[in-house]
Design a protein around this motif. Structure first.
Motif, short mmCIF file in Angstrom:
data_model
loop_
_atom_site.label_atom_id
_atom_site.label_comp_id
_atom_site.label_asym_id
_atom_site.label_seq_id
_atom_site.Cartn_x
_atom_site.Cartn_y
_atom_site.Cartn_z
N LEU A 84 -5.53 11.39 -11.25
CA LEU A 84 -5.56 10.53 -12.77
C LEU A 84 -4.07 9.43 -12.07
N ALA A 85 -3.22 10.36 -11.23
CA ALA A 85 -2.01 9.65 -11.09
C ALA A 85 -2.30 8.10 -10.51
N GLY A 86 -3.31 8.52 -9.24
CA GLY A 86 -3.68 6.82 -8.42
C GLY A 86 -4.30 6.36 -9.36
N VAL A 87 -5.47 6.98 -10.23
CA VAL A 87 -6.49 5.23 -11.31
C VAL A 87 -5.38 4.77 -11.49
N ILE A 88 -4.32 5.51 -12.34
CA ILE A 88 -3.54 5.18 -13.00
C ILE A 88 -2.99 3.76 -12.60
N THR A 89 -1.96 4.14 -11.78
CA THR A 89 -1.64 3.29 -10.40
C THR A 89 -2.14 2.15 -10.11
N GLY A 90 -3.52 2.11 -10.00
CA GLY A 90 -4.77 1.23 -9.11
C GLY A 90 -4.95 0.31 -10.56
N VAL A 91 -4.88 1.36 -11.41
CA VAL A 91 -5.19 -0.14 -12.26
C VAL A 91 -4.06 -1.02 -12.48
N VAL A 92 -2.68 -0.57 -13.03
CA VAL A 92 -1.69 -1.05 -13.33
C VAL A 92 -1.22 -2.36 -12.03
N ALA B 122 0.52 -1.36 0.12
CA ALA B 122 -0.02 0.12 -0.20
C ALA B 122 0.96 1.25 0.32
N LEU B 123 2.16 1.28 0.58
CA LEU B 123 2.85 2.73 0.96
C LEU B 123 3.44 2.50 -0.31
N ALA B 124 4.13 1.50 -1.11
CA ALA B 124 4.33 2.15 -2.13
C ALA B 124 4.16 2.17 -3.43
N ALA B 125 2.55 1.95 -3.54
CA ALA B 125 1.98 2.41 -4.40
C ALA B 125 1.76 3.83 -4.06
N VAL B 126 1.21 4.76 -3.04
CA VAL B 126 1.21 5.72 -3.35
C VAL B 126 2.22 6.82 -3.20
N MET B 127 3.62 5.68 -2.81
CA MET B 127 4.87 6.85 -3.55
C MET B 127 4.75 6.60 -5.51
N VAL B 128 4.90 5.41 -5.23
CA VAL B 128 4.10 5.68 -7.12
C VAL B 128 3.24 6.33 -6.99
N THR B 129 2.09 6.79 -7.03
CA THR B 129 1.13 8.08 -7.53
C THR B 129 1.77 9.38 -7.37
N LEU B 130 2.54 8.56 -6.31
CA LEU B 130 2.94 10.99 -5.72
C LEU B 130 4.56 11.59 -6.99
N LEU B 131 5.36 9.94 -7.56
CA LEU B 131 5.53 10.15 -8.60
C LEU B 131 5.22 10.50 -9.50
N LEU B 132 4.12 9.82 -9.91
CA LEU B 132 3.76 10.22 -10.97
C LEU B 132 3.21 11.31 -11.11
N ALA B 133 2.61 12.06 -10.09
CA ALA B 133 1.84 13.35 -10.33
C ALA B 133 3.07 14.57 -10.25
N ARG B 134 3.83 14.17 -9.45
CA ARG B 134 5.20 14.91 -9.30
C ARG B 134 4.23 16.25 -8.97
N GLY B 135 4.31 15.69 -7.66
CA GLY B 135 3.76 16.56 -6.73
C GLY B 135 3.32 17.32 -6.21
N ALA B 136 1.64 16.83 -7.56
CA ALA B 136 1.20 18.27 -7.90
C ALA B 136 -0.02 17.72 -6.35
N LEU B 137 -0.42 17.84 -5.78
CA LEU B 137 -0.91 17.32 -4.28
C LEU B 137 -2.54 17.93 -4.30
N ALA B 138 -3.91 17.20 -4.23
CA ALA B 138 -4.75 17.85 -4.37
C ALA B 138 -5.19 18.17 -5.42
N SER B 139 -4.50 17.69 -6.36
CA SER B 139 -5.04 18.12 -8.09
C SER B 139 -6.23 16.75 -8.21
N LEU B 140 -6.13 17.62 -9.97
CA LEU B 140 -6.41 16.03 -11.19
C LEU B 140 -5.88 15.19 -11.04
N GLN B 141 -4.32 15.93 -11.17
CA GLN B 141 -3.68 14.97 -11.87
C GLN B 141 -3.10 13.97 -10.75
N LEU B 142 -3.25 14.09 -9.22
CA LEU B 142 -3.26 13.44 -8.46
C LEU B 142 -3.89 12.08 -8.80
#
Length: 358
Positions: A172-180, A150-170
């Motif tokens: 979308l990054a979470g959805v992509i991470t979950g699907v992959v 779970a923690l690794a997935a969150v870290m991957v999501t944050l890396l994909l979002a490139r620090g864009a917290l609390a935004s649509l980019q984050l």
């Protein structure tokens, strides 16, 4: 120097809402105590263990080492998910946000799958390598694998979002991470069908295997997350007004968002690691609180935590009681209860909007 937050609708009658919040918290505490007592009395053996636990060590063990940690575990896991759901909805300013948005559920499931795969391969291989893999897997356990996943997935999501917290980019990054990660898990299960049965109970969610150690981990995580979220409640109030407004009020938006993401990840990871994937608890708990009282996030966080504990403990008790001595999957009941409530809420709002247009 920060500017005081503007008055919201929740402040127009603050004393009345505060009093209702106190009464709701007291009612939830009483319900939690009642569910704890009911959980001790519910199981395949019925009331017999409670009646004979003084004289029979086996019955005492059933109550103290099986039923009590399971019921406490349900309360703690529900509290963690309720807190995480409240944080997610405030962080993303989306009432449909749930604790699994950052891919933690898929990461935890993949971690459990990899741990089971390691155990199977170690059992089939001899030598020092197989013994080492088996020893590491047994020591970390499925709980540790789920938490790390779970923690690794969150870290991957944050890396994909490139620090864009609390935004649509984050999001979308979470959805992509979950699907992959979900696809990777499915590939492993397709290659090793023997793991399907072991993964089924985890995917359906269960509190049956929560131990005292698991309760201690969840209790410590809940304490830390509640304290941090409580300290950042003013930031959630500011975010509810919009990012630009929050910045104009002098709130350290980046630091607040980063800390809230950590709280969301820790709370969700701890609950998922112990009880598997439990649907709708984190999504429904804040909605139920908002339907009853209108308060700011400092009170909303506490009430959502208590509501989540009551929801999951209720579902766990029903799962053991409805078809006793057999059990229903807990997540099936949480999905039915939470989904039915949200569906009713949507229909009620739609009916009100239609009536308002007339």
């Amino acid at each position: 120097m920060t500017t005081p937050l503007p008055q919201s609708e929740a402040d127009t009658d603050a004393p009345r809402h505060a009093q209702r919040g106190v009464w709701l918290l007291a009612a939830l505490a009483l319900l939690a105590a009642l569910l704890l007592a009911m959980g001790l009395a519910t199981g395949s053996e019925g009331f017999a263990p409670l009646q004979a636990m003084r004289d029979d060590p086996v019955m005492r063990q059933i109550v103290m080492d099986v039923r009590l940690p399971r019921t406490l575990g349900a309360l703690l896991a529900g509290a963690l998910l309720g807190l995480a759901g409240c944080v997610a909805q405030g962080l993303f300013r989306n009432p449909l946000a749930d604790p699994y948005l950052l891919g933690s559920a898929s990461g935890a499931a993949l971690g459990v799958t990899l741990a089971l795969l390691g155990l199977v391969q170690a059992a089939g291989e001899g030598g020092a390598g197989g013994v080492l893999v088996h020893a590491l897997a047994m020591h970390a356990g499925l709980t540790g694998a789920a938490f790390l996943g779970a923690l690794a997935a969150v870290m991957v999501t944050l890396l994909l979002a490139r620090g864009a917290l609390a935004s649509l980019q984050l999001l979308l990054a979470g959805v992509i991470t979950g699907v992959v990660l979900g696809a990777l898990r499915d590939l492993i299960l397709q290659a090793r069908p023997a793991l399907l049965q072991a993964m089924q109970s985890y995917a359906l969610g269960s509190t049956a295997f929560v131990s005292w150690q698991g309760c201690a981990i969840m209790a410590l995580t809940l304490l830390v997350c509640v304290l941090v979220a409580w300290a950042l409640a003013r930031g959630l109030d500011g975010l509810s007004l919009g990012a630009d407004t929050a910045r104009s009020l002098g709130l350290p938006l980046g630091a607040v968002q980063a800390a809230l993401v950590v709280v969301l990840a820790l709370a969700t990871g701890a609950a998922v690691a112990q009880c598997g994937l439990l649907a709708f608890v984190g999504l429904a708990a804040p909605h139920l609180v908002r339907a009853l009282v209108m308060v700011r996030h400092r009170q909303l966080l506490v009430l959502s935590t208590a509501m989540g504990a009551v929801l999951l403990a209720s579902a766990d008790w029903l799962a053991r009681w409805l078809i006793a001595p057999q059990e229903l999957p807990v997540s099936v009941l949480t999905a039915l209860l939470g989904g039915s409530y949200l569906l009713g809420l949507m229909l009620r709002r739609r009916r009100r909007s239609v009536e308002g247009m007339r």
